[in-house]
Structure formats: C-alpha cells, structure tokens
Design an enzyme around this catalytic site. Structure first.
Site, PDB file in Angstrom:
ATOM      1  CE  LYS A 188      48.324  44.613  35.707  1.00 57.50           C
ATOM      2  NZ  LYS A 188      47.257  45.678  35.498  1.00 57.50           N
ATOM      3  CD  GLU A 263      43.409  36.920  49.410  1.00 54.57           C
ATOM      4  OE1 GLU A 263      41.935  36.597  49.580  1.00 54.57           O
ATOM      5  OE2 GLU A 263      44.741  36.239  49.907  1.00 54.57           O
ATOM      6  CB  CYS A 297      36.420  39.781  47.083  1.00 51.72           C
ATOM      7  SG  CYS A 297      37.617  40.685  48.715  1.00 51.72           S
ATOM      8  CD  GLU A 397      32.844  38.312  42.264  1.00 48.66           C
ATOM      9  OE1 GLU A 397      34.170  38.001  41.672  1.00 48.66           O
ATOM     10  OE2 GLU A 397      33.540  38.526  43.075  1.00 48.66           O
TER      11      GLU A 397
HETATM   12  P1  NAD Z   1      40.590  41.280  37.297  1.00 49.07           P
HETATM   13  O1  NAD Z   1      41.095  39.730  37.557  1.00 49.07           O
HETATM   14  O2  NAD Z   1      40.099  41.251  35.091  1.00 49.07           O
HETATM   15  O3  NAD Z   1      41.753  42.067  37.087  1.00 49.07           O
HETATM   16  C1  NAD Z   1      42.168  42.444  38.558  1.00 49.07           C
HETATM   17  C2  NAD Z   1      44.166  42.584  37.584  1.00 49.07           C
HETATM   18  O4  NAD Z   1      44.534  41.450  37.421  1.00 49.07           O
HETATM   19  C3  NAD Z   1      44.179  43.924  37.192  1.00 49.07           C
HETATM   20  O5  NAD Z   1      45.465  44.549  37.410  1.00 49.07           O
HETATM   21  C4  NAD Z   1      43.967  43.999  35.329  1.00 49.07           C
HETATM   22  O6  NAD Z   1      45.046  44.303  34.984  1.00 49.07           O
HETATM   23  C5  NAD Z   1      45.526  42.561  35.303  1.00 49.07           C
HETATM   24  N1  NAD Z   1      44.689  41.198  34.689  1.00 49.07           N
HETATM   25  C6  NAD Z   1      44.012  40.784  34.172  1.00 49.07           C
HETATM   26  N2  NAD Z   1      44.189  40.145  32.881  1.00 49.07           N
HETATM   27  C7  NAD Z   1      44.999  39.424  33.376  1.00 49.07           C
HETATM   28  C8  NAD Z   1      46.155  38.273  32.698  1.00 49.07           C
HETATM   29  N3  NAD Z   1      45.821  37.704  31.335  1.00 49.07           N
HETATM   30  N4  NAD Z   1      47.960  38.202  32.985  1.00 49.07           N
HETATM   31  C9  NAD Z   1      47.718  39.040  34.650  1.00 49.07           C
HETATM   32  N5  NAD Z   1      46.941  40.046  34.970  1.00 49.07           N
HETATM   33  C10 NAD Z   1      45.918  40.362  34.244  1.00 49.07           C
HETATM   34  O7  NAD Z   1      40.193  41.804  38.567  1.00 49.07           O
HETATM   35  P2  NAD Z   1      38.950  42.662  38.671  1.00 49.07           P
HETATM   36  O8  NAD Z   1      37.620  42.910  37.869  1.00 49.07           O
HETATM   37  O9  NAD Z   1      40.061  44.281  38.294  1.00 49.07           O
HETATM   38  O10 NAD Z   1      38.626  42.618  40.377  1.00 49.07           O
HETATM   39  C11 NAD Z   1      37.752  42.401  40.711  1.00 49.07           C
HETATM   40  C12 NAD Z   1      37.710  40.753  41.028  1.00 49.07           C
HETATM   41  O11 NAD Z   1      38.901  41.276  41.622  1.00 49.07           O
HETATM   42  C13 NAD Z   1      36.558  40.014  41.537  1.00 49.07           C
HETATM   43  O12 NAD Z   1      36.265  38.981  41.090  1.00 49.07           O
HETATM   44  C14 NAD Z   1      36.692  40.306  43.204  1.00 49.07           C
HETATM   45  O13 NAD Z   1      36.292  39.076  43.703  1.00 49.07           O
HETATM   46  C15 NAD Z   1      38.127  40.842  43.091  1.00 49.07           C
HETATM   47  N6  NAD Z   1      38.842  40.956  44.356  1.00 49.07           N
HETATM   48  C16 NAD Z   1      38.645  39.854  45.574  1.00 49.07           C
HETATM   49  C17 NAD Z   1      39.408  40.175  46.659  1.00 49.07           C
HETATM   50  C18 NAD Z   1      40.250  39.312  47.509  1.00 49.07           C
HETATM   51  O14 NAD Z   1      40.481  39.158  48.530  1.00 49.07           O
HETATM   52  N7  NAD Z   1      39.902  37.826  47.772  1.00 49.07           N
HETATM   53  C19 NAD Z   1      39.711  41.470  47.040  1.00 49.07           C
HETATM   54  C20 NAD Z   1      39.281  42.631  45.305  1.00 49.07           C
HETATM   55  C21 NAD Z   1      38.938  42.002  45.270  1.00 49.07           C
END
Ligand code: NAD
Length: 494
Positions: A188, A263, A297, A397
């Site tokens: 997804k 992650e 991240c 963040e």
């Molecule tokens: P997000 O958490 O808003 O979304 C990530 C994914 O989760 C998307 O596909 C989204 O559709 C899905 N999602 C959102 N709500 C959901 C729910 N209720 N149930 C299931 N899935 C859901 O994050 P973002 O803004 O897309 O990405 C940025 C974040 O990702 C930052 O916090 C960043 O630090 C983190 N990140 C972490 C790493 C790592 O390796 N630790 C790497 C890249 C990004």
C-alpha cells in the site's frame, strides 16, 4: 520554469488508466473511485489512480493467501532467479522510473536516479539471500539421543505500508526481503506517490512472479491502509511512516496479534566539534538536512555546534542554504525540488511560524518562493539559530528543509542534548579526535551513528530506530528476521 519533455515510455504509462494489481489482474477500485496524483512542482494533476477500499483490501488479502503456499514451496534458486529478473527490469527501465519518481515526489532527477540505483542493488541483494537461509542444529541435554534443528519459515501474507519520500525503494524495502523469504506481499504505497508503485507492479508481473504473490493496493491510508492493518488474515504489517500512524497500526494489530515492524520518525542530532574537518562537516551537515528536501527520516534536523565555532559555522550553513536553486526536478539546473504535497508544505511553513514565535532566529529561508514556483509546494532551505533543545521546532519532527542550530559546550553536553528527544533514529558526529568519536558513538541513543559522514546507507548494514523511532531492524541479514519465524524440530532417535 524549465521542464523538458517526458520520455515516450513515461508518456505512454501515464496515458493508460492506472489500475491496481490484485491477484495478477489489473483492476479499478471496486467502488470505481479515484484519487489524483499531483506534480508537486506545479500543482498539476499527472494522472488519476484507484482509491481502494476495504473491499479491495479483502480481495488483495484473499489473492495473496491463495498464492502463498506455492510461493513458499518454490525452490530457493527459482525464487532468487525471479527476483533477479525484477532487478534487471528495474535497471532496464531506470530512466523512466527516475522520471516518474521526480514527477510524483518532486526530488531532482539526479536524486531519483540514485534511488533507482539503490532499488536495483537492494533487489539483487535480497535475491541473493534466497539460497542462503539456513537454520541451526542445537545440542540438547535431554536423556537419550535427540536431533534438534531449526528452520526459518515465512510468515504468510505481509502488508507493506510506505511513505512518499522514496517512492520506488520504500515498496522494495518491504517487498524484497519478504518475497525472498517466501511470503506473499501486498504493498500500500503513499497516496502521494502511487503511480511509481503501480509501474513497479507492472515490472514485477513482467518478471514472471506467480499471480497474487505481489499485489499493489492504492488508496488512502485511513481506507486501505487501515483495512490491511485490521485484517485478520494479514500475518504481518511492515510500515515506514510517521510515529503517529505507527501507533495506530500497533493498536490495529491487536485483533489477530499480527507481527508489526516499524520504521518511524526522527529528529536526529548532527554534532560538530571544533576539532573537526570543518569544510567536510559543513558539506555533510548541509546534505544531512537538505538532501531529498529534508523529507528523510534520518535528516540531521538538530545541528549541535561547539560554542567556539558556532557563529561562523552556522553563518556558513546559512550562506549555502541561500544559494540553493529551487526548481522542477526535471530541470537539470535544479538543486532542490518541492515538498511532496501541499499539506506537507503547509505543515513545514507552520513550523517556521512556530520557530519564529518561539523567538528562534531565522537566518535563512523560511518562505514559499513566488514567481514561477508559486504554484508548486516549495519551501526555501531554512536555517534557525538561537534554538534551545526545549523548543517545539527542536523536539518535533518537521520533515522538511528546516535545521535548528543549537550550541554546546563539551562532549557530555552534546550527548545529553542529543539524547533529549523522544526519537532515536540516527546521529552524526564530526571530529578528528578518535576517543571523542567512540565515546559519543557509545553514548548516543540512536539506531545508527555516523562519524565523519552522514546518510551513509548500505544494503548490508542494519537500519532502524531506538525509542519512538521504531521496532525492528531492516536491511542486511537483520531484515530476514522481520519476515521469518523459527521452527524448532526435536527428533528422538534413541
Ligand atoms: P504517514 O505516516 O502519514 O503515512 C505513511 C503511510 O501510512 C502512507 O502510505 C499512508 O497512506 C499510510 N497511512 C496513513 N494513515 C494510516 C492509517 N490510519 N492506517 C494505515 N495506514 C495509514 O507518513 P508520511 O508523511 O507519508 O511520511 C513521513 C514519515 O515517514 C516521517 O515521520 C518520516 O520520518 C517517516 N519515515 C521513516 C523512515 C525510517 O526508515 N524510519 C523512512 C522514511 C520516512
């Protein structure tokens, strides 16, 4: 704004109606709904893609469950060969994939090409593991004669939920170790970068993976993402994204106690001692925060600089930030692209406002540029000085091109401030003193510590967070543990 013509392959992909890949079939959403994919550099719609629902999630889970037993049984050699074909196809279509990444995510084409290179090497790396998954024989102390051996078995149906900052590698980070170990996978992708994932689905289907082994389900996180997280026939959720959504997934997993690996976010300290090679440190700090528009991240978003060099170092960083050329990622002169969405742009600008209200000193950037960039979701590279570690801009963040510079007095002060965060994903140290480097590396609470480098990633090196930055370690052999369970077989042959 300069935007060259697209490659014919990209144009023909975008001209077709985008469909989801479920059980080897290309399908519209059951309810017929779609979402727009937007070029963040212009605000224009690139194409629409299916907005899946819980009904589509059910279908994808059913297809994956059906495909799992045969995929689990296929020989490791044959499984590896199929995954090697995926790598070869990604490489073959690399230019087109890079262009799609830039169009959907906004990052400059040179960064997108690097991402494609990582995608190829990552896929090859885990394809190589299929034939090397061994167990152990364990000497038992029971009376009589016993043989105890272990095997590593796949979990079953794995759902990977991914963010938009690495539209190609994030789905592969989830899918490849899971497929290599014999699981069936549903990806997804982020609703901001779903087209890249759908093109990846085409290539994986072309490589000849059996129907249902790899599925791509597009749509909103709250709809399809949540449906997968709550689904009783999903065995594992592997997630990269925000800490807030990570928490929601842990709650959702309680129904069938599915395995979860996470992650999550970060607020990583990048620590510069006065004895460092300051030229190298400045470049490292700059790339550490502004690479990928700061939407990474591990971004070194808290910059700690030893007090004696603080003013000069931070002024040098602000000069570099002011010189960055923003533009469309397909324009070869662009050094930094837009943020991935308008929501993310507004969030970042909101934090700039919070920082100003907190009386931090805005040294560079802080605005959305006007002129030909006004319709895109750009934010200028931003440097705050005079920040204290208690301010919200230093604790939360931001996920954008904003760095908070904080002075420190000595190693223990730097470590105490560096560790004063709910996150623990990564940390950087810049020094020529090897003792100081080891002491700081030992004391910092972070999953990865970089010394005299930053954002140095390798497929073989573990990746994951301390504290609220996550659960589990991806990459290298650690990544295999996330998708396998150990079976212990005890045979009495006395
Ligand atoms: P997000 O958490 O808003 O979304 C990530 C994914 O989760 C998307 O596909 C989204 O559709 C899905 N999602 C959102 N709500 C959901 C729910 N209720 N149930 C299931 N899935 C859901 O994050 P973002 O803004 O897309 O990405 C940025 C974040 O990702 C930052 O916090 C960043 O630090 C983190 N990140 C972490 C790493 C790592 O390796 N630790 C790497 C890249 C990004």
């Amino acid at each position: 704004m300069n935007k060259p013509d697209l490659l014919p392959a990209t144009r023909s992909f975008l001209a077709k109606p985008a469909k989801m890949l479920i059980g080897g079939q290309w399908r519209a959403a059951a309810a017929g709904e779609t979402l727009p994919s937007i070029d963040p550099a212009t605000g224009e719609v690139i194409a629409d893609f299916p907005a899946g629902s819980a009904t589509d999630a059910d279908e994808a889970v059913r297809a994956a469950r059906q495909a799992f037993p045969a995929w689990k049984r296929i020989t490791p050699y044959d499984r590896g060969r199929l995954l090697q074909k995926v790598a070869a196809l990604i490489e073959k279509h690399g230019d087109e994939l890079a262009e799609l990444i830039t169009l959907e995510n906004g990052k400059p084409l040179w960064e997108a090409k690097k991402e494609v290179g990582t995608a190829v090497s990552w896929t090859e790396y885990y394809a190589g593991w299929t034939t090397k998954l061994t167990g152990e024989t364990i000497p038992l102390s029971l009376p009589g004669q016993f043989l105890n051996y272990t095997t590593r078995e796949p979990l079953g149906v794995v759902a990977g939920i991914t963010p938009p900052n690495y539209p190609l590698t994030m789905p592969l980070y989830k899918a490849m170790p899971a497929l290599a170990t014999g699981n069936a996978v549903i990806i997804k992708p982020s609703e901001d970068t779903s087209l890249v994932a759908l093109r990846l689905g085409e290539l994986i289907a072309e490589a000849g993976l059996p129907d249902g082994v790899f599925n791509v389900l597009t749509g909103l996180g709250e709809a399809v993402g949540a449906a997968l997280a709550n689904h009783n026939d999903v065995d594992k959720i592997t997630f990269t994204g925000s800490t807030e959504v990570g928490r929601a997934l842990v709650r959702a997993s309680a129904g069938n106690l599915k395995k979860v690996s996470l992650e999550l976010g970060g607020k990583s300290p990048n620590i510069v001692f006065a004895d460092a090679d300051l030229e190298a440190a400045l470049k490292g700090v700059f790339m550490g925060i502004f690479f990928c528009q700061g939407e990474i991240c591990s971004a070194g978003s808290r910059l700690f600089v030893e007090r004696g060099i603080y003013d000069d170092f931070v002024a040098g960083l602000a000069d570099m930030a002011r010189s960055v050329k923003l533009g469309h990622g397909l324009d070869p002169s662009t050094k930094m692209g837009p943020l991935v969405s308008q929501a993310q742009q507004q969030r970042v600008l909101g934090y700039v406002g919070i920082g100003t209200d907190e009386k931090a000193n805005l040294l560079a950037g802080g605005k959305a540029p006007g002129g030909s960039l006004a319709k895109g979701f750009f934010v200028e590279p931003t440097v705050f000085s005079g920040v204290t570690n208690q301010m919200r801009i230093a604790q939360e963040e931001i996920f954008g091109p904003v760095v908070c510079a904080i002075p420190f007095d000595d190693l223990s002060d730097a470590v105490a401030k560096g560790n004063d965060s709910p996150f623990g994903l990564a940390a950087g140290i810049w020094t020529r003193d090897i003792r100081k480097a080891h002491q700081a590396a030992a004391a910092l609470e972070a999953g990865t510590v970089w010394v005299n480098c930053y954002n140095a990633f390798d497929n073989a090196s573990p990746w994951g967070g301390f504290k609220q930055s996550g659960w589990g370690r991806e990459k290298g052999p650690y990544g295999l543990d996330l998708f396998t369970q150990v079976k212990s077989v005890i045979i009495n042959f006395s």
